[in-house]
Design a protein around this motif. Sequence first.
Motif, PDB file in Angstrom:
ATOM      1  N   THR A  40       0.943  -1.091  -0.180  1.00 42.36           N
ATOM      2  CA  THR A  40      -0.055   0.050   0.081  1.00 42.36           C
ATOM      3  C   THR A  40       0.743   1.106  -0.100  1.00 42.36           C
ATOM      4  OG1 THR A  40      -1.608  -0.899   1.198  1.00 42.36           O
ATOM      5  CG2 THR A  40      -1.811   1.107   1.267  1.00 42.36           C
ATOM      6  N   VAL A  41       1.838   1.211   0.733  1.00 38.19           N
ATOM      7  CA  VAL A  41       2.752   2.439   0.852  1.00 38.19           C
ATOM      8  C   VAL A  41       3.734   2.727  -0.266  1.00 38.19           C
ATOM      9  CG1 VAL A  41       4.659   1.728   2.277  1.00 38.19           C
ATOM     10  CG2 VAL A  41       3.822   3.743   2.799  1.00 38.19           C
ATOM     11  N   THR A  42       4.311   1.603  -0.950  1.00 39.93           N
ATOM     12  CA  THR A  42       5.119   2.039  -1.853  1.00 39.93           C
ATOM     13  C   THR A  42       4.772   3.061  -3.025  1.00 39.93           C
ATOM     14  OG1 THR A  42       6.278  -0.158  -1.278  1.00 39.93           O
ATOM     15  CG2 THR A  42       6.754   0.753  -3.634  1.00 39.93           C
ATOM     16  N   PRO A  43       3.552   2.329  -3.672  1.00 41.18           N
ATOM     17  CA  PRO A  43       3.126   3.486  -4.659  1.00 41.18           C
ATOM     18  C   PRO A  43       2.793   4.996  -4.064  1.00 41.18           C
ATOM     19  CG  PRO A  43       1.228   1.770  -4.409  1.00 41.18           C
ATOM     20  CD  PRO A  43       2.520   1.398  -3.350  1.00 41.18           C
ATOM     21  N   LEU A  44       2.344   4.938  -2.959  1.00 39.57           N
ATOM     22  CA  LEU A  44       2.219   6.424  -2.290  1.00 39.57           C
ATOM     23  C   LEU A  44       3.518   7.033  -2.196  1.00 39.57           C
ATOM     24  CD1 LEU A  44       0.688   8.546  -0.663  1.00 39.57           C
ATOM     25  CD2 LEU A  44       1.109   6.955   1.293  1.00 39.57           C
ATOM     26  N   ILE A  45       4.737   6.548  -1.999  1.00 41.14           N
ATOM     27  CA  ILE A  45       5.750   6.982  -1.776  1.00 41.14           C
ATOM     28  C   ILE A  45       6.290   7.529  -3.090  1.00 41.14           C
ATOM     29  CG2 ILE A  45       8.300   6.554  -1.257  1.00 41.14           C
ATOM     30  CD1 ILE A  45       7.540   4.751   0.888  1.00 41.14           C
ATOM     31  N   GLU A  46       6.158   6.772  -4.143  1.00 42.16           N
ATOM     32  CA  GLU A  46       6.523   7.136  -5.651  1.00 42.16           C
ATOM     33  C   GLU A  46       5.778   8.323  -6.167  1.00 42.16           C
ATOM     34  OE1 GLU A  46       5.669   3.217  -7.492  1.00 42.16           O
ATOM     35  OE2 GLU A  46       7.752   2.499  -6.939  1.00 42.16           O
ATOM     36  N   ALA A  47       4.310   8.186  -5.638  1.00 45.31           N
ATOM     37  CA  ALA A  47       3.490   9.445  -6.249  1.00 45.31           C
ATOM     38  C   ALA A  47       3.677  10.654  -5.602  1.00 45.31           C
ATOM     39  CB  ALA A  47       2.044   9.052  -6.180  1.00 45.31           C
ATOM     40  N   THR A  48       4.140  10.356  -4.301  1.00 40.02           N
ATOM     41  CA  THR A  48       4.249  11.823  -3.316  1.00 40.02           C
ATOM     42  C   THR A  48       5.677  12.267  -3.665  1.00 40.02           C
ATOM     43  OG1 THR A  48       3.150  10.599  -1.628  1.00 40.02           O
ATOM     44  CG2 THR A  48       4.709  12.290  -1.052  1.00 40.02           C
ATOM     45  N   LEU A  49       6.615  11.681  -4.243  1.00 43.34           N
ATOM     46  CA  LEU A  49       7.761  12.200  -4.698  1.00 43.34           C
ATOM     47  C   LEU A  49       7.943  13.257  -5.649  1.00 43.34           C
ATOM     48  CD1 LEU A  49      10.429   9.109  -3.971  1.00 43.34           C
ATOM     49  CD2 LEU A  49      10.291  11.467  -2.588  1.00 43.34           C
ATOM     50  N   LEU A  50       6.603  12.860  -6.451  1.00 45.70           N
ATOM     51  CA  LEU A  50       6.552  13.894  -7.597  1.00 45.70           C
ATOM     52  C   LEU A  50       5.548  15.166  -7.474  1.00 45.70           C
ATOM     53  CD1 LEU A  50       5.730  10.965 -10.234  1.00 45.70           C
ATOM     54  CD2 LEU A  50       7.804  12.335  -9.952  1.00 45.70           C
ATOM     55  N   PRO A  97      -5.443  10.407  -3.211  1.00 45.48           N
ATOM     56  CA  PRO A  97      -6.216   9.238  -3.013  1.00 45.48           C
ATOM     57  C   PRO A  97      -5.349   8.052  -2.601  1.00 45.48           C
ATOM     58  CG  PRO A  97      -6.400  10.151  -5.071  1.00 45.48           C
ATOM     59  CD  PRO A  97      -5.403  10.813  -4.446  1.00 45.48           C
ATOM     60  N   LEU A  98      -3.983   7.859  -2.671  1.00 43.42           N
ATOM     61  CA  LEU A  98      -3.139   6.805  -2.317  1.00 43.42           C
ATOM     62  C   LEU A  98      -2.943   7.071  -0.675  1.00 43.42           C
ATOM     63  CD1 LEU A  98      -0.746   6.518  -5.086  1.00 43.42           C
ATOM     64  CD2 LEU A  98      -2.490   4.841  -4.655  1.00 43.42           C
ATOM     65  N   LEU A  99      -3.018   8.345  -0.161  1.00 43.89           N
ATOM     66  CA  LEU A  99      -2.751   8.531   1.024  1.00 43.89           C
ATOM     67  C   LEU A  99      -4.192   8.151   1.924  1.00 43.89           C
ATOM     68  CD1 LEU A  99      -1.022   9.785   3.405  1.00 43.89           C
ATOM     69  CD2 LEU A  99      -1.992  11.912   2.961  1.00 43.89           C
ATOM     70  N   LEU A 100      -5.091   8.612   1.352  1.00 47.89           N
ATOM     71  CA  LEU A 100      -6.591   8.193   1.923  1.00 47.89           C
ATOM     72  C   LEU A 100      -6.665   6.683   1.964  1.00 47.89           C
ATOM     73  CD1 LEU A 100      -8.683  11.202   0.109  1.00 47.89           C
ATOM     74  CD2 LEU A 100      -7.536  11.129   2.382  1.00 47.89           C
ATOM     75  N   ASP A 101      -6.307   6.189   1.061  1.00 43.67           N
ATOM     76  CA  ASP A 101      -6.394   4.720   0.935  1.00 43.67           C
ATOM     77  C   ASP A 101      -5.614   3.867   2.074  1.00 43.67           C
ATOM     78  OD1 ASP A 101      -7.010   1.926  -0.109  1.00 43.67           O
ATOM     79  OD2 ASP A 101      -4.996   1.893  -0.821  1.00 43.67           O
ATOM     80  N   LEU A 102      -4.513   4.569   2.181  1.00 39.72           N
ATOM     81  CA  LEU A 102      -3.559   3.961   3.549  1.00 39.72           C
ATOM     82  C   LEU A 102      -4.198   4.401   4.626  1.00 39.72           C
ATOM     83  CD1 LEU A 102      -0.778   2.933   4.823  1.00 39.72           C
ATOM     84  CD2 LEU A 102       0.033   5.492   4.633  1.00 39.72           C
ATOM     85  N   PHE A 103      -4.797   5.593   4.918  1.00 37.10           N
ATOM     86  CA  PHE A 103      -5.396   5.896   6.055  1.00 37.10           C
ATOM     87  C   PHE A 103      -6.693   4.816   6.558  1.00 37.10           C
ATOM     88  CE2 PHE A 103      -3.967  10.696   6.226  1.00 37.10           C
ATOM     89  CZ  PHE A 103      -2.824  10.251   6.794  1.00 37.10           C
ATOM     90  N   ASN A 104      -7.375   4.707   5.262  1.00 36.34           N
ATOM     91  CA  ASN A 104      -8.361   3.832   5.493  1.00 36.34           C
ATOM     92  C   ASN A 104      -8.064   2.302   5.901  1.00 36.34           C
ATOM     93  OD1 ASN A 104     -10.616   5.248   4.840  1.00 36.34           O
ATOM     94  ND2 ASN A 104     -10.297   5.277   2.573  1.00 36.34           N
ATOM     95  N   LYS A 105      -6.995   1.847   5.394  1.00 35.74           N
ATOM     96  CA  LYS A 105      -6.315   0.517   5.712  1.00 35.74           C
ATOM     97  C   LYS A 105      -5.625   0.352   6.928  1.00 35.74           C
ATOM     98  CE  LYS A 105      -6.566  -0.947   0.858  1.00 35.74           C
ATOM     99  NZ  LYS A 105      -5.445  -1.165  -0.262  1.00 35.74           N
ATOM    100  N   LEU A 106      -5.095   1.509   7.666  1.00 31.32           N
ATOM    101  CA  LEU A 106      -4.140   1.639   8.700  1.00 31.32           C
ATOM    102  C   LEU A 106      -4.573   0.922   9.898  1.00 31.32           C
ATOM    103  CD1 LEU A 106      -1.352   2.285   8.899  1.00 31.32           C
ATOM    104  CD2 LEU A 106      -2.041   4.457   9.544  1.00 31.32           C
ATOM    105  N   PRO A 107      -6.024   1.027  10.206  1.00 29.92           N
ATOM    106  CA  PRO A 107      -6.412   0.411  11.447  1.00 29.92           C
ATOM    107  C   PRO A 107      -6.055  -1.161  11.602  1.00 29.92           C
ATOM    108  CG  PRO A 107      -7.968   1.932  10.783  1.00 29.92           C
ATOM    109  CD  PRO A 107      -6.903   2.050   9.732  1.00 29.92           C
TER     110      PRO A 107
END
Length: 96
Positions: free
Chosen positions: A21-31, A69-79
């Motif tokens: 879940t976090v890997t694509p978030l990191i890649e997108a965030t760096l941009l 949206p990738l961050l929001l997805d992480l937040f939803n799955k984090l619990p």
Amino acid sequence: MKIINATFFIKEYKRDKFLATVTPLIEATLLEEGCIGYHLYESFEEPNRFIMIENRKNQAAINAHNKNPLLLDLFNKLPTYSSKQPILTISTLEEK
């Protein structure tokens, strides 16, 4: 500059899902506009304890990132991934 440290305590059996879940978030965030750095590290002393260190140009960059949206997805799955509540620390570094 804004510095965010987010500490995640991930269940051992959810580790692979967390990283997937976090890997694509990191890649997108760096941009993203205003992103100076976005890095995930794992503790040597405590396996499955991860620390995300973010460096942002300003609060506007954080606000824009918080809509990703990738961050929001992480937040939803984090619990379901977490063994305990994450720790979030936000600091401001004044530039001279």
